[in-house]
Write a protein that holds these residues in place. Structure first.
Motif, mmCIF file in Angstrom:
data_model
loop_
_atom_site.group_PDB
_atom_site.id
_atom_site.type_symbol
_atom_site.label_atom_id
_atom_site.label_comp_id
_atom_site.label_asym_id
_atom_site.label_seq_id
_atom_site.Cartn_x
_atom_site.Cartn_y
_atom_site.Cartn_z
ATOM 1 N N ILE A 220 0.833 -1.206 0.000
ATOM 2 C CA ILE A 220 0.000 0.000 0.000
ATOM 3 C C ILE A 220 0.867 1.255 0.000
ATOM 4 O O ILE A 220 0.605 2.214 -0.745
ATOM 5 N N ILE A 221 1.907 1.264 0.811
ATOM 6 C CA ILE A 221 2.770 2.444 0.909
ATOM 7 C C ILE A 221 3.532 2.668 -0.396
ATOM 8 O O ILE A 221 3.627 3.800 -0.886
ATOM 9 N N GLN A 242 3.780 -2.017 15.432
ATOM 10 C CA GLN A 242 4.275 -1.845 14.061
ATOM 11 C C GLN A 242 4.516 -0.391 13.661
ATOM 12 O O GLN A 242 4.947 -0.122 12.534
ATOM 13 N N ALA A 243 4.271 0.562 14.545
ATOM 14 C CA ALA A 243 4.350 1.974 14.171
ATOM 15 C C ALA A 243 5.737 2.359 13.660
ATOM 16 O O ALA A 243 5.858 3.029 12.625
ATOM 17 N N ALA A 244 6.769 1.956 14.363
ATOM 18 C CA ALA A 244 8.126 2.331 13.953
ATOM 19 C C ALA A 244 8.454 1.762 12.578
ATOM 20 O O ALA A 244 9.050 2.448 11.731
ATOM 21 N N ALA A 245 8.053 0.513 12.341
ATOM 22 C CA ALA A 245 8.313 -0.114 11.044
ATOM 23 C C ALA A 245 7.556 0.590 9.933
ATOM 24 O O ALA A 245 8.082 0.779 8.828
ATOM 25 N N VAL A 246 6.316 0.995 10.194
ATOM 26 C CA VAL A 246 5.525 1.688 9.178
ATOM 27 C C VAL A 246 6.106 3.068 8.893
ATOM 28 O O VAL A 246 6.179 3.496 7.732
ATOM 29 N N ARG A 247 6.549 3.766 9.929
ATOM 30 C CA ARG A 247 7.188 5.074 9.698
ATOM 31 C C ARG A 247 8.444 4.913 8.838
ATOM 32 O O ARG A 247 8.723 5.736 7.960
ATOM 33 N N GLN A 248 9.184 3.843 9.070
ATOM 34 C CA GLN A 248 10.381 3.594 8.265
ATOM 35 C C GLN A 248 10.006 3.343 6.809
ATOM 36 O O GLN A 248 10.658 3.851 5.886
ATOM 37 N N LEU A 249 8.939 2.577 6.582
ATOM 38 C CA LEU A 249 8.479 2.310 5.215
ATOM 39 C C LEU A 249 8.051 3.606 4.529
ATOM 40 O O LEU A 249 8.345 3.819 3.350
ATOM 41 N N LEU A 250 7.375 4.462 5.252
ATOM 42 C CA LEU A 250 6.961 5.755 4.691
ATOM 43 C C LEU A 250 8.178 6.608 4.357
ATOM 44 O O LEU A 250 8.222 7.290 3.331
ATOM 45 N N GLY A 251 9.176 6.558 5.223
ATOM 46 C CA GLY A 251 10.377 7.340 5.004
ATOM 47 C C GLY A 251 11.184 6.892 3.806
ATOM 48 O O GLY A 251 11.949 7.675 3.224
ATOM 49 N N GLN A 253 9.880 6.088 1.027
ATOM 50 C CA GLN A 253 9.175 6.615 -0.145
ATOM 51 C C GLN A 253 9.192 8.149 -0.077
ATOM 52 O O GLN A 253 9.926 8.726 0.714
ATOM 53 N N ARG A 254 8.382 8.801 -0.876
ATOM 54 C CA ARG A 254 8.414 10.272 -0.956
ATOM 55 C C ARG A 254 7.453 10.931 0.031
ATOM 56 O O ARG A 254 6.680 11.824 -0.299
ATOM 57 N N PHE A 255 7.506 10.496 1.287
ATOM 58 C CA PHE A 255 6.592 11.050 2.282
ATOM 59 C C PHE A 255 7.322 11.949 3.260
ATOM 60 O O PHE A 255 8.463 11.686 3.653
ATOM 61 N N VAL A 256 6.638 13.018 3.649
ATOM 62 C CA VAL A 256 7.133 13.934 4.666
ATOM 63 C C VAL A 256 6.034 14.093 5.722
ATOM 64 O O VAL A 256 4.943 13.534 5.573
ATOM 65 N N GLU A 257 6.323 14.858 6.766
ATOM 66 C CA GLU A 257 5.370 15.024 7.887
ATOM 67 C C GLU A 257 4.903 13.658 8.400
ATOM 68 O O GLU A 257 3.731 13.470 8.756
ATOM 69 N N ILE A 258 5.819 12.717 8.407
ATOM 70 C CA ILE A 258 5.495 11.351 8.835
ATOM 71 C C ILE A 258 5.250 11.330 10.337
ATOM 72 O O ILE A 258 5.995 11.932 11.123
ATOM 73 N N GLY A 259 4.202 10.638 10.736
ATOM 74 C CA GLY A 259 3.898 10.539 12.158
ATOM 75 C C GLY A 259 3.053 9.334 12.481
ATOM 76 O O GLY A 259 2.559 8.636 11.586
ATOM 77 N N SER A 260 2.902 9.077 13.774
ATOM 78 C CA SER A 260 2.015 8.017 14.268
ATOM 79 C C SER A 260 1.114 8.629 15.324
ATOM 80 O O SER A 260 1.524 9.537 16.062
ATOM 81 N N SER A 271 -0.523 5.392 11.346
ATOM 82 C CA SER A 271 0.646 6.148 10.889
ATOM 83 C C SER A 271 0.361 6.674 9.493
ATOM 84 O O SER A 271 -0.475 6.131 8.768
ATOM 85 N N GLY A 272 1.076 7.728 9.128
ATOM 86 C CA GLY A 272 0.863 8.282 7.796
ATOM 87 C C GLY A 272 1.849 9.378 7.475
ATOM 88 O O GLY A 272 2.732 9.710 8.276
ATOM 89 N N GLY A 273 1.664 9.920 6.291
ATOM 90 C CA GLY A 273 2.532 10.993 5.855
ATOM 91 C C GLY A 273 1.950 11.687 4.643
ATOM 92 O O GLY A 273 0.989 11.200 4.027
ATOM 93 N N ARG A 274 2.553 12.831 4.298
ATOM 94 C CA ARG A 274 2.127 13.612 3.133
ATOM 95 C C ARG A 274 3.124 13.422 2.012
ATOM 96 O O ARG A 274 4.344 13.436 2.235
ATOM 97 N N LEU A 275 2.617 13.231 0.819
ATOM 98 C CA LEU A 275 3.493 13.051 -0.338
ATOM 99 C C LEU A 275 4.225 14.351 -0.631
ATOM 100 O O LEU A 275 3.608 15.405 -0.769
ATOM 101 N N ASP A 276 5.531 14.266 -0.768
ATOM 102 C CA ASP A 276 6.346 15.453 -1.014
ATOM 103 C C ASP A 276 6.232 15.869 -2.494
ATOM 104 O O ASP A 276 6.362 15.014 -3.362
#
Length: 276
Positions: A220-221, A242-251, A253-260, A271-276
């Motif tokens: 999905i990410i 799983q939050a830390a692992a998901v933040r790493q997966l988001l990081g 890719q082209r995501f910023v403002e990543i958080g849980s 967890s989620g992020g905004r596409l840069d």
């Protein structure tokens, strides 16, 4: 043989939770809680009593109450559920809260719900964001039938598509993607308790033997990058650890403002992020 509503309630309460027993009495007798109190000496017919005892037996065996009642509450609304879909959990309401925050400045947003199941996320967001265009995807035709019925029941328009994650979407892009995918590891002992054996395994775990439960989240990410509009958001529910692992997966890719973000139990649940 017949039995009064009150007697049936008391009898069932010896085998199952008292509230569950009450709700099953009301279900079989097609009455409200007020009716049950005011007309407690009303009798169940032999057929009603037979159905009631069968339901109590199923509940005593561990079958989830929502499947016996045929519905569950989510975000203050009632939704039809069947064994073809996962029963909505209160912690998933956090996804709605976070989505609404990000949609305030986008009255005509395009929203995608991946793995919609009973449709609670898609339908709730469509109700709360009446100008949005909502699309929902699921691999299961049976789940899509339930979700479509819930959309009709709540008088909202959602475009339901059958397929694996992004496959039926072509080149469509969205302002927001939400997902509550399977994230329980294949061998997790929790799958054997709390009514989970009755829920669709495909909605709980990715089925990867020896896996970590993150296979669907990884897919999905990765796919979100090509299906989000510029500055679009991805929000995903995941397991308690799983939050830390998901933040790493988001990081990666082209995501910023990543958080849980934590659910009401204080567990990092989304967890989620905004596409840069």
């Amino acid at each position: 043989m017949t039995m009064t509503l009150n007697a049936a309630w008391r009898s069932a309460s010896r085998r199952i939770d008292r509230l569950d027993a009450r709700l099953l009495v009301e279900q079989v007798a097609t009455c409200t809680h007020a009716d049950l109190i005011a007309h407690s000496t009303r009798t169940l017919s032999a057929d009603q009593l037979c159905r009631f005892e069968a339901l109590v037996g199923r509940r005593a065996s561990g079958e989830p109450l929502a499947y016996l009642l045929g519905s569950a509450e989510f975000y203050g609304r009632e939704f039809v559920v069947t064994p073809a879909v996962l029963i909505p959990r209160p912690e998933t309401e956090l996804l709605v809260d976070l989505a609404i925050e990000r949609l305030r400045s986008l009255p005509n947003a395009r929203i995608l719900d991946l793995g919609t199941g009973s449709g609670v996320l898609a339908v709730t967001l469509a109700r709360l964001c009446p100008g949005a265009l909502v699309t929902a995807v699921d691999l299961s035709p049976a789940a899509l039938a339930v979700a479509s019925g819930n959309a009709v029941g709540h008088a909202v328009e959602v475009s339901f598509l059958a397929g694996h994650w992004y496959t039926p979407l072509g080149e469509s892009r969205f302002d927001l993607i939400v997902a509550n995918p399977p994230y329980v590891a294949h061998a997790d002992p929790h799958l054997q308790g709390d009514g989970l054996p009755y829920e669709p395994r495909i909605a709980l775990t990715d089925g990867v033997v020896g896996g970590d439960g993150l296979a669907c989240l990884r897919e999905i990410i990765r796919g979100a990058v090509t299906h989000l509009r510029p500055a679009g958001w991805l929000l995903v529910e995941h397991g308690y650890n799983q939050a830390a692992a998901v933040r790493q997966l988001l990081g990666q890719q082209r995501f910023v403002e990543i958080g849980s973000w934590c659910d009401l139990a204080g567990i990092e649940r989304v967890s989620g992020g905004r596409l840069d």
